[in-house]
Design a protein around this motif. Structure first.
Motif, PDB file in Angstrom:
ATOM      1  N   GLU A  25     -26.922  55.709 -45.432  1.00 34.38           N
ATOM      2  CA  GLU A  25     -28.403  54.997 -46.022  1.00 34.38           C
ATOM      3  C   GLU A  25     -29.473  55.407 -44.988  1.00 34.38           C
ATOM      4  N   LEU A  26     -29.199  55.684 -43.551  1.00 33.56           N
ATOM      5  CA  LEU A  26     -30.013  56.388 -42.720  1.00 33.56           C
ATOM      6  C   LEU A  26     -30.307  57.761 -42.823  1.00 33.56           C
ATOM      7  N   ASP A  27     -29.681  58.461 -43.665  1.00 34.23           N
ATOM      8  CA  ASP A  27     -29.847  59.850 -43.843  1.00 34.23           C
ATOM      9  C   ASP A  27     -29.330  60.647 -42.675  1.00 34.23           C
ATOM     10  N   MET A  28     -28.209  60.020 -42.153  1.00 29.14           N
ATOM     11  CA  MET A  28     -27.662  60.654 -40.885  1.00 29.14           C
ATOM     12  C   MET A  28     -26.455  61.438 -41.275  1.00 29.14           C
ATOM     13  N   ASN A  29     -26.321  62.680 -40.833  1.00 31.37           N
ATOM     14  CA  ASN A  29     -24.944  63.571 -41.126  1.00 31.37           C
ATOM     15  C   ASN A  29     -24.161  63.447 -39.823  1.00 31.37           C
ATOM     16  N   ILE A  30     -22.762  63.249 -40.316  1.00 26.73           N
ATOM     17  CA  ILE A  30     -21.924  63.308 -39.341  1.00 26.73           C
ATOM     18  C   ILE A  30     -21.389  64.912 -39.092  1.00 26.73           C
ATOM     19  N   ILE A  31     -21.631  65.521 -37.855  1.00 31.56           N
ATOM     20  CA  ILE A  31     -21.273  66.417 -37.460  1.00 31.56           C
ATOM     21  C   ILE A  31     -19.538  66.714 -36.914  1.00 31.56           C
ATOM     22  N   ASP A  32     -19.207  65.771 -36.200  1.00 28.79           N
ATOM     23  CA  ASP A  32     -18.074  65.801 -35.563  1.00 28.79           C
ATOM     24  C   ASP A  32     -17.648  64.231 -35.343  1.00 28.79           C
ATOM     25  N   VAL A  33     -16.595  63.781 -35.644  1.00 30.62           N
ATOM     26  CA  VAL A  33     -16.047  62.506 -35.364  1.00 30.62           C
ATOM     27  C   VAL A  33     -14.643  62.595 -34.846  1.00 30.62           C
ATOM     28  N   SER A  34     -14.302  61.534 -33.834  1.00 36.38           N
ATOM     29  CA  SER A  34     -13.032  61.499 -33.188  1.00 36.38           C
ATOM     30  C   SER A  34     -12.686  59.879 -33.310  1.00 36.38           C
ATOM     31  N   GLN A  35     -11.441  59.262 -33.647  1.00 37.75           N
ATOM     32  CA  GLN A  35     -11.237  57.993 -33.949  1.00 37.75           C
ATOM     33  C   GLN A  35      -9.849  57.631 -33.444  1.00 37.75           C
ATOM     34  N   THR A  36      -9.436  56.692 -32.521  1.00 32.66           N
ATOM     35  CA  THR A  36      -8.216  56.389 -32.375  1.00 32.66           C
ATOM     36  C   THR A  36      -8.290  54.875 -32.054  1.00 32.66           C
ATOM     37  N   ILE A  37      -6.744  54.406 -32.318  1.00 36.02           N
ATOM     38  CA  ILE A  37      -6.631  52.905 -32.053  1.00 36.02           C
ATOM     39  C   ILE A  37      -5.733  52.746 -30.650  1.00 36.02           C
ATOM     40  N   MET A  38      -6.479  51.843 -29.927  1.00 38.40           N
ATOM     41  CA  MET A  38      -5.669  52.041 -28.397  1.00 38.40           C
ATOM     42  C   MET A  38      -5.328  50.382 -28.195  1.00 38.40           C
ATOM     43  N   ASP A  39      -4.122  50.084 -28.432  1.00 40.95           N
ATOM     44  CA  ASP A  39      -3.356  48.739 -28.377  1.00 40.95           C
ATOM     45  C   ASP A  39      -4.455  47.706 -28.965  1.00 40.95           C
ATOM     46  N   SER A  40      -4.489  48.068 -30.324  1.00 39.45           N
ATOM     47  CA  SER A  40      -5.187  47.203 -31.268  1.00 39.45           C
ATOM     48  C   SER A  40      -6.817  47.270 -31.173  1.00 39.45           C
ATOM     49  N   TYR A  41      -7.144  48.074 -30.143  1.00 40.24           N
ATOM     50  CA  TYR A  41      -8.709  48.159 -30.169  1.00 40.24           C
ATOM     51  C   TYR A  41      -9.045  49.506 -30.822  1.00 40.24           C
ATOM     52  N   PHE A  42     -10.138  49.722 -31.812  1.00 35.95           N
ATOM     53  CA  PHE A  42     -10.581  50.613 -32.448  1.00 35.95           C
ATOM     54  C   PHE A  42     -11.612  51.123 -31.525  1.00 35.95           C
ATOM     55  N   THR A  43     -11.701  52.573 -31.614  1.00 37.05           N
ATOM     56  CA  THR A  43     -12.465  53.357 -30.831  1.00 37.05           C
ATOM     57  C   THR A  43     -12.977  54.543 -31.740  1.00 37.05           C
ATOM     58  N   MET A  44     -14.175  55.000 -31.724  1.00 34.89           N
ATOM     59  CA  MET A  44     -14.726  56.076 -32.405  1.00 34.89           C
ATOM     60  C   MET A  44     -15.870  56.681 -31.609  1.00 34.89           C
ATOM     61  N   MET A  45     -16.190  57.938 -31.937  1.00 27.93           N
ATOM     62  CA  MET A  45     -16.927  58.710 -31.256  1.00 27.93           C
ATOM     63  C   MET A  45     -17.590  59.653 -32.493  1.00 27.93           C
ATOM     64  N   MET A  46     -18.815  59.741 -32.605  1.00 34.21           N
ATOM     65  CA  MET A  46     -19.432  60.608 -33.685  1.00 34.21           C
ATOM     66  C   MET A  46     -20.535  61.412 -33.009  1.00 34.21           C
ATOM     67  N   VAL A  47     -20.590  62.600 -33.393  1.00 32.63           N
ATOM     68  CA  VAL A  47     -21.978  63.498 -33.029  1.00 32.63           C
ATOM     69  C   VAL A  47     -22.607  63.512 -34.384  1.00 32.63           C
ATOM     70  N   LEU A  48     -23.987  63.131 -34.577  1.00 32.26           N
ATOM     71  CA  LEU A  48     -24.718  62.963 -35.712  1.00 32.26           C
ATOM     72  C   LEU A  48     -25.894  63.926 -35.641  1.00 32.26           C
ATOM     73  N   GLU A  49     -26.593  64.320 -36.944  1.00 35.10           N
ATOM     74  CA  GLU A  49     -27.669  65.044 -37.078  1.00 35.10           C
ATOM     75  C   GLU A  49     -28.505  64.133 -37.568  1.00 35.10           C
ATOM     76  N   ILE A  50     -29.908  63.981 -37.035  1.00 35.06           N
ATOM     77  CA  ILE A  50     -30.785  62.834 -37.785  1.00 35.06           C
ATOM     78  C   ILE A  50     -31.996  63.697 -38.237  1.00 35.06           C
ATOM     79  N   SER A  51     -32.153  63.462 -39.562  1.00 37.44           N
ATOM     80  CA  SER A  51     -33.351  64.350 -40.099  1.00 37.44           C
ATOM     81  C   SER A  51     -34.730  64.052 -39.341  1.00 37.44           C
TER      82      SER A  51
END
Length: 89
Positions: A25-51
Motif C-alpha cells: 500500500e505504501l509502494d515499498m518494494n521488499i529487496i531482501d527478507v529474513s524471518q525466524t521464530i525464536m522460542d515462540s517470538y517472531f522476528t523479521m528483518m527486511m531491506v526495502l526500496e522506497i519510491s
C-alpha cells in the motif's frame, strides 16, 4: 531510498501478510527478507526500496507504528545509511 525494517513480537498468524500488505500500500518494494521464530517470538528483518515520490519517512513510520499496534508487534524502520553507520561502531 533504501530502508531497514524490523518486526518483533509474539508469533501469531497474519504478521507477514499484514506487514507485506501495508508495504505494498505504501509502494515499498521488499529487496531482501529474513524471518525466524525464536522460542515462540517472531522476528523479521527486511531491506526495502522506497519510491522517490514516497519520501515522507515520518508518515511511513507512523503508519507502520499503527500497524504494529494492530498486530501486537514492534515495527521499526530506519534509513539504510543510518542503520549501516550505527552498526559499524
Amino acid at each position: 531510498m533504501r530502508a531497514v525494517l524490523t518486526v518483533i513480537g509474539k508469533d501469531k498468524v497474519g504478521i507477514i501478510a499484514g506487514v507485506s500488505q501495508k508495504l505494498a500500500e505504501l509502494d515499498m518494494n521488499i529487496i531482501d527478507v529474513s524471518q525466524t521464530i525464536m522460542d515462540s517470538y517472531f522476528t523479521m528483518m527486511m531491506v526495502l526500496e522506497i519510491s522517490k515520490e514516497k519520501n515522507d519517512f515520518e508518515a511511513i513510520r507512523s503508519e507502520l507504528n499503527t500497524l504494529g499496534e494492530k498486530l501486537n508487534v514492534t515495527i521499526s524502520i530506519q534509513n539504510e545509511e543510518i542503520f549501516n553507520v550505527m552498526h559499524k561502531l
